[in-house]
Design a protein around this motif. Structure first.
Motif, PDB file in Angstrom:
ATOM      1  N   ARG A 118       0.852  -1.196   0.000  1.00  0.00           N
ATOM      2  CA  ARG A 118       0.000   0.000   0.000  1.00  0.00           C
ATOM      3  C   ARG A 118       0.879   1.233   0.000  1.00  0.00           C
ATOM      4  O   ARG A 118       1.891   1.287   0.705  1.00  0.00           O
ATOM      5  CB  ARG A 118      -0.909   0.020   1.232  1.00  0.00           C
ATOM      6  N   GLY A 132      -3.688   3.778  -2.145  1.00  0.00           N
ATOM      7  CA  GLY A 132      -4.296   2.453  -2.219  1.00  0.00           C
ATOM      8  C   GLY A 132      -3.297   1.313  -2.346  1.00  0.00           C
ATOM      9  O   GLY A 132      -2.093   1.505  -2.181  1.00  0.00           O
ATOM     10  N   GLN A 133      -3.851   0.126  -2.653  1.00  0.00           N
ATOM     11  CA  GLN A 133      -3.029  -1.096  -2.685  1.00  0.00           C
ATOM     12  C   GLN A 133      -2.622  -1.491  -4.106  1.00  0.00           C
ATOM     13  O   GLN A 133      -3.380  -1.313  -5.053  1.00  0.00           O
ATOM     14  CB  GLN A 133      -3.821  -2.248  -2.080  1.00  0.00           C
ATOM     15  N   VAL A 174      -4.980  -3.394  -6.708  1.00  0.00           N
ATOM     16  CA  VAL A 174      -5.806  -4.448  -6.134  1.00  0.00           C
ATOM     17  C   VAL A 174      -7.256  -4.011  -6.322  1.00  0.00           C
ATOM     18  O   VAL A 174      -7.607  -2.881  -5.989  1.00  0.00           O
ATOM     19  CB  VAL A 174      -5.490  -4.638  -4.630  1.00  0.00           C
ATOM     20  N   PRO A 175      -8.104  -4.886  -6.909  1.00  0.00           N
ATOM     21  CA  PRO A 175      -9.486  -4.470  -7.172  1.00  0.00           C
ATOM     22  C   PRO A 175     -10.264  -4.158  -5.889  1.00  0.00           C
ATOM     23  O   PRO A 175      -9.946  -4.686  -4.820  1.00  0.00           O
ATOM     24  CB  PRO A 175     -10.102  -5.664  -7.904  1.00  0.00           C
ATOM     25  N   ASP A 176     -11.279  -3.290  -6.027  1.00  0.00           N
ATOM     26  CA  ASP A 176     -12.062  -2.851  -4.857  1.00  0.00           C
ATOM     27  C   ASP A 176     -12.734  -4.014  -4.139  1.00  0.00           C
ATOM     28  O   ASP A 176     -12.906  -3.991  -2.931  1.00  0.00           O
ATOM     29  CB  ASP A 176     -13.131  -1.851  -5.303  1.00  0.00           C
ATOM     30  N   GLU A 177     -13.125  -5.039  -4.892  1.00  0.00           N
ATOM     31  CA  GLU A 177     -13.874  -6.150  -4.288  1.00  0.00           C
ATOM     32  C   GLU A 177     -12.970  -7.059  -3.467  1.00  0.00           C
ATOM     33  O   GLU A 177     -13.448  -7.959  -2.774  1.00  0.00           O
ATOM     34  CB  GLU A 177     -14.571  -7.018  -5.350  1.00  0.00           C
ATOM     35  N   GLU A 178     -11.677  -6.863  -3.618  1.00  0.00           N
ATOM     36  CA  GLU A 178     -10.752  -7.728  -2.892  1.00  0.00           C
ATOM     37  C   GLU A 178     -10.359  -7.081  -1.563  1.00  0.00           C
ATOM     38  O   GLU A 178      -9.879  -5.954  -1.536  1.00  0.00           O
ATOM     39  CB  GLU A 178      -9.509  -7.969  -3.748  1.00  0.00           C
ATOM     40  N   PHE A 179     -10.592  -7.808  -0.465  1.00  0.00           N
ATOM     41  CA  PHE A 179     -10.236  -7.266   0.850  1.00  0.00           C
ATOM     42  C   PHE A 179      -9.001  -7.985   1.367  1.00  0.00           C
ATOM     43  O   PHE A 179      -9.080  -9.134   1.781  1.00  0.00           O
ATOM     44  CB  PHE A 179     -11.407  -7.420   1.825  1.00  0.00           C
ATOM     45  N   ALA A 180      -7.886  -7.295   1.290  1.00  0.00           N
ATOM     46  CA  ALA A 180      -6.633  -7.914   1.703  1.00  0.00           C
ATOM     47  C   ALA A 180      -5.814  -6.913   2.509  1.00  0.00           C
ATOM     48  O   ALA A 180      -6.080  -5.712   2.463  1.00  0.00           O
ATOM     49  CB  ALA A 180      -5.859  -8.333   0.465  1.00  0.00           C
ATOM     50  N   THR A 181      -4.856  -7.434   3.247  1.00  0.00           N
ATOM     51  CA  THR A 181      -3.976  -6.523   3.977  1.00  0.00           C
ATOM     52  C   THR A 181      -2.619  -6.479   3.286  1.00  0.00           C
ATOM     53  O   THR A 181      -2.183  -7.471   2.691  1.00  0.00           O
ATOM     54  CB  THR A 181      -3.782  -6.979   5.439  1.00  0.00           C
ATOM     55  N   ALA A 182      -1.995  -5.321   3.365  1.00  0.00           N
ATOM     56  CA  ALA A 182      -0.707  -5.142   2.690  1.00  0.00           C
ATOM     57  C   ALA A 182       0.433  -5.615   3.585  1.00  0.00           C
ATOM     58  O   ALA A 182       0.394  -5.445   4.793  1.00  0.00           O
ATOM     59  CB  ALA A 182      -0.515  -3.672   2.344  1.00  0.00           C
ATOM     60  N   GLU A 183       1.440  -6.212   2.960  1.00  0.00           N
ATOM     61  CA  GLU A 183       2.619  -6.637   3.728  1.00  0.00           C
ATOM     62  C   GLU A 183       3.540  -5.467   3.978  1.00  0.00           C
ATOM     63  O   GLU A 183       4.185  -5.374   5.007  1.00  0.00           O
ATOM     64  CB  GLU A 183       3.357  -7.726   2.954  1.00  0.00           C
ATOM     65  N   PHE A 184       3.619  -4.599   2.979  1.00  0.00           N
ATOM     66  CA  PHE A 184       4.401  -3.371   3.097  1.00  0.00           C
ATOM     67  C   PHE A 184       3.457  -2.180   2.969  1.00  0.00           C
ATOM     68  O   PHE A 184       2.604  -2.169   2.082  1.00  0.00           O
ATOM     69  CB  PHE A 184       5.435  -3.281   1.964  1.00  0.00           C
ATOM     70  N   ILE A 185       3.638  -1.198   3.851  1.00  0.00           N
ATOM     71  CA  ILE A 185       2.882   0.050   3.672  1.00  0.00           C
ATOM     72  C   ILE A 185       3.874   1.197   3.566  1.00  0.00           C
ATOM     73  O   ILE A 185       4.656   1.452   4.478  1.00  0.00           O
ATOM     74  CB  ILE A 185       1.881   0.290   4.828  1.00  0.00           C
TER      75      ILE A 185
END
Lengths: 270, 97
Positions: free
Chosen positions: B4, B9-10, B58-69
């Protein structure tokens, strides 16, 4: 540890803390959604606030620009009248105003950037919140509480990261706006009180006064020249006549003043 | 890997990019530690550019967490230090029950 990794862990910790507090995950889906909608309202208000601040700076820039132009005209005017000292003072004042204007232009660009970023953040969050709404309905309809857990965890963590991102963006914009408002307030006050003119160079009013005086001086000179011309043409009787008229006037007014002074006394007597 | 960029965004990036990012991350870390603002800006600019150019959204419908921010692209060392120090994210106020 690395910066990017640490920031990501901070975001995750926040999501996990929230997840730990949940009892029936499905019940909290709707609650979370409400929070997201509130966040959307906040970010939109943030965009509006930055826009207001930006417009205010724009107005101030216009006012300052007018002042700069005025100084420039004064300098030209002074130079035309052979007063290089005055022209110099006007230009000094102009330079000082111009630097304030340049500074405001920088602030303006920065506010514009914040506004654009926050607008994008708002659009991104809107899309994410819409997707969350669909997802939560699917989860509620399709899965048992136990099955839903993993999917809900994913959705929460994902939306939580997005909310955190937007939250930080709002905070940044608020900070920027607050800084700007403090400065804008000070400039507004200066412009309104006219103190900017004295504050900047302290010479503005003096310059205008001197230029006006010089303008008036020219009129006096030409009047004098006209009178001298009349004298040379032999008009001493005219001056004498003027003197007599003046004497008669003052005698007349003295008389009427005396008459007025008597009247109240007569009124008192009756 | 998902990365992210704060405020943007991601993005999903490949392993090669992830490796490059890890190297840039050490540079960022060093700059934050020593207060090297120029070094910080260089490393941050390079990281942000790398992710924007080689990552896919990353598409809006995908809920994921980022490894790097990654911090905001125009962040300062002071800002990053504050975030790392108090670990507070303003979204907390509208967090979950």
């Amino acid at each position: 540890m690395s910066v990017m990794k640490r920031v990501s862990l901070i975001f995750r910790a926040k999501a996990n803390k929230a997840l730990d507090r949940m009892e029936d995950p499905r019940e909290t889906l709707d609650y979370s959604y409400q929070q997201q909608v509130e966040m959307l309202t906040r970010v939109r208000r943030g965009v509006a606030d930055v826009a207001t601040s930006r417009k205010r700076v724009e107005l101030q820039m216009n006012s300052l620009q007018k002042e700069v132009t005025r100084r420039e005209n004064q300098a030209r005017d002074a130079l035309a009248k052979g007063r290089e000292d005055l022209a110099r003072a006007a230009l000094q004042s102009k330079v000082s105003l111009q630097s304030q204007l340049d500074d405001l232009q920088g602030q303006y660009a920065s506010l514009q950037e914040q506004e654009e970023k926050l607008t994008l953040a708002s659009q991104r969050l809107q899309a994410k919140v819409d997707a969350f709404r669909t997802k939560k309905e699917t989860i509620k309809a399709t899965y048992t509480a136990a099955e839903a857990q993993t999917r809900i965890n994913e959705a929460f963590s994902g939306i939580s990261e997005e909310m955190g991102d937007v939250g930080l963006a709002i905070q940044r914009a608020e900070d920027k706006t607050a800084q700007m408002q403090a400065r804008a307030g000070a400039i507004d006050e200066l412009l309104a009180s006219g103190a900017l003119e004295d504050h900047v160079g302290g010479t503005q009013d003096a310059i205008q006064a001197e230029l006006d005086r010089m303008g008036a001086g020219n009129e006096i000179e030409s009047e004098l020249a006209r009178m001298k011309g009349e004298l040379a043409a032999g008009a001493p009787r005219q001056i004498e006549a003027n003197g007599d008229a003046g004497a008669a006037d003052s005698a007349g007014s003295a008389g009427s003043a005396g008459a007025q002074a008597e009247r109240p006394q007569a009124g008192d007597g009756s | 890997m998902i990365v992210r960029i704060l405020g943007e965004g991601q993005f999903r990036v490949g392993d090669d990019v992830a490796a490059k990012l890890t190297a840039l991350d050490s540079a960022l870390d060093k700059a934050v530690e020593t207060g090297d603002e120029a070094g910080f800006k260089t490393a941050l600019d390079a990281s942000v550019r790398l992710v924007r150019e080689s990552g896919t959204r990353v598409p809006d419908e995908e809920f994921a967490t980022a490894e790097f921010i990654l911090p905001f692209s125009d962040a300062t060392i002071a800002e990053v230090r504050r975030l790392l120090a108090d670990g507070k994210i303003p979204g907390d106020s509208v967090g979950l029950p």
